[in-house]
Enzyme design. Sequence first.
Site, mmCIF file in Angstrom:
data_model
loop_
_atom_site.group_PDB
_atom_site.id
_atom_site.type_symbol
_atom_site.label_atom_id
_atom_site.label_comp_id
_atom_site.label_asym_id
_atom_site.label_seq_id
_atom_site.Cartn_x
_atom_site.Cartn_y
_atom_site.Cartn_z
ATOM 1 N N TYR A 1 -1.966 -0.847 10.850
ATOM 2 C CA TYR A 1 -2.132 -1.388 9.389
ATOM 3 C C TYR A 1 -1.071 -1.161 8.673
ATOM 4 O O TYR A 1 -0.129 -2.083 7.821
ATOM 5 C CB TYR A 1 -3.403 -0.947 8.711
ATOM 6 C CG TYR A 1 -3.572 -1.244 7.226
ATOM 7 C CD1 TYR A 1 -3.188 0.202 6.474
ATOM 8 C CD2 TYR A 1 -3.778 -2.164 6.626
ATOM 9 C CE1 TYR A 1 -3.221 -0.057 5.223
ATOM 10 C CE2 TYR A 1 -4.037 -2.476 5.340
ATOM 11 C CZ TYR A 1 -3.511 -1.276 4.553
ATOM 12 O OH TYR A 1 -3.427 -1.219 3.130
ATOM 13 N N SER B 1 0.953 -1.313 -0.102
ATOM 14 C CA SER B 1 0.068 0.064 0.192
ATOM 15 C C SER B 1 0.995 0.997 -0.064
ATOM 16 O O SER B 1 1.988 1.240 0.583
ATOM 17 C CB SER B 1 -0.810 0.001 1.220
ATOM 18 O OG SER B 1 -1.515 1.247 1.268
ATOM 19 N N LYS C 1 2.270 -3.457 6.626
ATOM 20 C CA LYS C 1 2.604 -3.647 5.109
ATOM 21 C C LYS C 1 3.942 -3.382 4.936
ATOM 22 O O LYS C 1 4.913 -4.141 4.351
ATOM 23 C CB LYS C 1 1.854 -2.594 4.195
ATOM 24 C CG LYS C 1 0.305 -2.623 4.180
ATOM 25 C CD LYS C 1 0.098 -4.018 3.490
ATOM 26 C CE LYS C 1 -1.336 -4.360 3.290
ATOM 27 N NZ LYS C 1 -1.796 -5.666 2.688
HETATM 28 C C1 WQD Z 1 -9.953 8.978 1.146
HETATM 29 C C2 WQD Z 1 -9.934 10.383 1.388
HETATM 30 C C3 WQD Z 1 -10.495 10.880 3.549
HETATM 31 C C4 WQD Z 1 -14.128 8.795 4.158
HETATM 32 C C5 WQD Z 1 -6.835 4.081 3.000
HETATM 33 C C6 WQD Z 1 -5.719 3.244 3.751
HETATM 34 C C7 WQD Z 1 -5.014 2.681 2.290
HETATM 35 C C8 WQD Z 1 -5.968 2.029 1.647
HETATM 36 C C9 WQD Z 1 -7.094 2.840 1.240
HETATM 37 C C10 WQD Z 1 -6.444 -0.247 2.326
HETATM 38 C C11 WQD Z 1 -9.443 10.983 2.399
HETATM 39 C C12 WQD Z 1 -11.654 11.132 3.001
HETATM 40 C C13 WQD Z 1 -12.814 8.988 3.699
HETATM 41 C C14 WQD Z 1 -15.216 9.337 4.557
HETATM 42 C C15 WQD Z 1 -13.946 11.219 3.900
HETATM 43 N N1 WQD Z 1 -6.341 1.023 2.586
HETATM 44 N N2 WQD Z 1 -13.106 10.545 3.378
HETATM 45 N N3 WQD Z 1 -14.955 10.987 4.557
HETATM 46 O O1 WQD Z 1 -7.304 7.019 3.915
HETATM 47 O O2 WQD Z 1 -6.624 7.572 1.407
HETATM 48 O O3 WQD Z 1 -6.399 5.181 2.346
HETATM 49 O O4 WQD Z 1 -7.741 3.388 2.428
HETATM 50 O O5 WQD Z 1 -6.266 -1.123 1.321
HETATM 51 O O6 WQD Z 1 -4.017 1.849 2.691
HETATM 52 O O7 WQD Z 1 -4.671 4.085 4.089
HETATM 53 O O8 WQD Z 1 -8.843 6.203 1.899
HETATM 54 O O9 WQD Z 1 -10.919 6.185 1.356
HETATM 55 O O10 WQD Z 1 -10.358 6.360 3.601
HETATM 56 O O11 WQD Z 1 -10.130 8.359 2.445
HETATM 57 O O12 WQD Z 1 -13.801 12.599 3.802
HETATM 58 O O13 WQD Z 1 -16.348 8.983 4.995
HETATM 59 O O14 WQD Z 1 -11.550 10.511 1.773
HETATM 60 O O15 WQD Z 1 -10.286 12.050 4.549
HETATM 61 O O16 WQD Z 1 -9.013 12.422 2.333
HETATM 62 P P1 WQD Z 1 -7.129 6.569 2.546
HETATM 63 P P2 WQD Z 1 -10.251 6.398 2.337
#
Ligand code: WQD
Length: 330
Positions: free
Chosen positions: A148, A124, A152
């Site tokens: 997490y 990741s 990785k």
């Molecule tokens: C994306 C953006 C949030 C939810 C994580 C892990 C990565 C992978 C993918 C597993 C951010 C914003 C999110 C919500 C929001 N994990 N958001 N409201 O955090 O970039 O990555 O998930 O495979 O390893 O680190 O993904 O989709 O959670 O967030 O505003 O309800 O959306 O703040 O900017 P992230 P995400």
Amino acid sequence: MNILVTGGLGFIGSHTVVELIESNHNVIIADNLSNSEIGVLDRIAQITNVKPKFYQINVTDKKAVEEIFKNNHIDGIIHFAGFKAVGESVENPLKYYHNNILSTIVLSELCLKYQVNKFVFSSSATVYGDQPSPLKEDMILLPTTNPYGETKAISERILKDISKANGNFSVCLLRYFNPVGAHKSSIIGENPKGIPNNLMPYITKVAKGDLPKLNIFGNDYDTSDGTGVRDFIHVVDLAKGHVKAIENMNSNVNIYNLGTGKGTSVLELVNAFIKCNNINIPYEIVERRPGDVAITFADASKAEKELGWKAELTIEDMVKNSWEYEKRLI
Ligand code: WQD
């Protein structure tokens, strides 16, 4: 090739299984169904007309996994099986270290014992920690913000060291950015259990009326519209990257970013979803989520140059495919 896919009924795993079969590989799936469902096996068969051999096991259970190696000739492994909820990993780190690290160790031990010399690992972009994008494979890895991410990074180090000590054992570390979307058939897609942690499945649940509104975690970042920026990549492009990886891995340690190389903000994604699907997504700007970084996107040039792989599907494809899949869910 005969390829063992752990976590092969999960979101990314199932899409990769489809692409492997469509590239004429023979797939064996091991999955414990902790974040997937057995019905996905039939849906893979519906799409490909091939029903892969399936073992319902914990990949940390060495005795059970060895039965697969004893009873099948395996040319390579793609290891997806692992817990992946960032927030949960902070609350319950031992669950994550035990499952995600031990599964990598068990599989590596059996690969060496049975001379399985291709190991593709689902890593990741989190392993880069909080450093400026575009992120490149030769960057120093900084500590991540959660267990997490650490699982990785540690798994990557374990695999690199094993490969250096065993000349024939080739590893490929694939660093995903933000996988979203669904197969064009809308038969498989992303359907996490419980309230979604990730942005896109949360949006589709709001669109369907299962959740009242989307909470956008902060609009005071130093970005074009203040919301977080990510490298969203269509899950089918990501899956195709795995096929290219296992077919072309040559040197001992291969590391590739699987991203589009483009950043898209949270609000840009929400607005694309609204516009392309002609459906409103009520949202509220709330506090930043602890551990979030402002901007993350890939330098994706190495995979293009060395694997001949490049993401082709667009943000519009991602929001349309995600919604088409969600609508079919009961
Ligand atoms: C994306 C953006 C949030 C939810 C994580 C892990 C990565 C992978 C993918 C597993 C951010 C914003 C999110 C919500 C929001 N994990 N958001 N409201 O955090 O970039 O990555 O998930 O495979 O390893 O680190 O993904 O989709 O959670 O967030 O505003 O309800 O959306 O703040 O900017 P992230 P995400």
